[in-house]
Design an enzyme around this catalytic site. Sequence first.
Site, PDB file in Angstrom:
ATOM      1  N   VAL A 127       1.085  34.834  40.574  1.00 57.51           N
ATOM      2  CA  VAL A 127       2.112  33.527  39.913  1.00 57.51           C
ATOM      3  C   VAL A 127       2.798  34.321  39.252  1.00 57.51           C
ATOM      4  O   VAL A 127       2.301  35.389  38.473  1.00 57.51           O
ATOM      5  CB  VAL A 127       1.175  32.859  38.659  1.00 57.51           C
ATOM      6  CG1 VAL A 127       0.104  33.552  37.402  1.00 57.51           C
ATOM      7  CG2 VAL A 127       1.457  31.208  37.907  1.00 57.51           C
ATOM      8  N   HIS A 128       3.535  33.718  38.814  1.00 56.56           N
ATOM      9  CA  HIS A 128       4.606  34.468  37.939  1.00 56.56           C
ATOM     10  C   HIS A 128       6.052  33.343  37.682  1.00 56.56           C
ATOM     11  O   HIS A 128       6.029  32.288  38.088  1.00 56.56           O
ATOM     12  CB  HIS A 128       5.692  35.057  39.252  1.00 56.56           C
ATOM     13  CG  HIS A 128       5.977  34.520  40.283  1.00 56.56           C
ATOM     14  ND1 HIS A 128       5.363  34.406  41.430  1.00 56.56           N
ATOM     15  CD2 HIS A 128       7.469  34.802  41.325  1.00 56.56           C
ATOM     16  CE1 HIS A 128       6.093  33.469  42.152  1.00 56.56           C
ATOM     17  NE2 HIS A 128       7.547  33.801  41.763  1.00 56.56           N
TER      18      HIS A 128
END
Length: 171
Positions: A127-128
Amino acid sequence: MTPPMERIWSGWRAAYVTGETGELEGSGPECLFCSLPGLSDDEAYIVERTELTYTVLNAYPYTSGHVMVVPARHEADFEGLTSEEGAALFAALQRTVGALKAAFNAEGVNLGANIGRPAGAGVPGHVHLHALPRWSGDTNFITAVAEARVLPEDLRTTWSRLREVWPGPAS
Ligand SMILES: [Zn+2]
């Protein structure tokens, strides 16, 4: 840069363009966002490292100053982040917004996350968060995507510009 890292880096860039990122969903050396911190700041265009996060330029930005804030730990699920990681990511996003305003005279900033492949995640396994500077009268999002190859400045210039103005604890 070691040969294996170079393969991962260029492989990711090709995958990013074609949208085929399946081979990059693994953890460890197969994951782009686990691999980037192994490069030097100026190789990976990392603008900040903290204990729980790092902040890096998007190699294929929608616009100059397109930055990604990434948890250091490999985690695919947004809800899987710890509260400490969440707080660290939020603080890093605040510094990012400040730097985008200072470096690019951004009048607005888009913050967002594409969670999972159907939502448009280029690297769904890690995730980012994205941050993009905006200006009055600039192109809309679709136009920005369509013109992604026409960039007003190169990544190294953007990286240097952000590092110069980066607020708070930087690497
Ligand atoms: Zn990862």
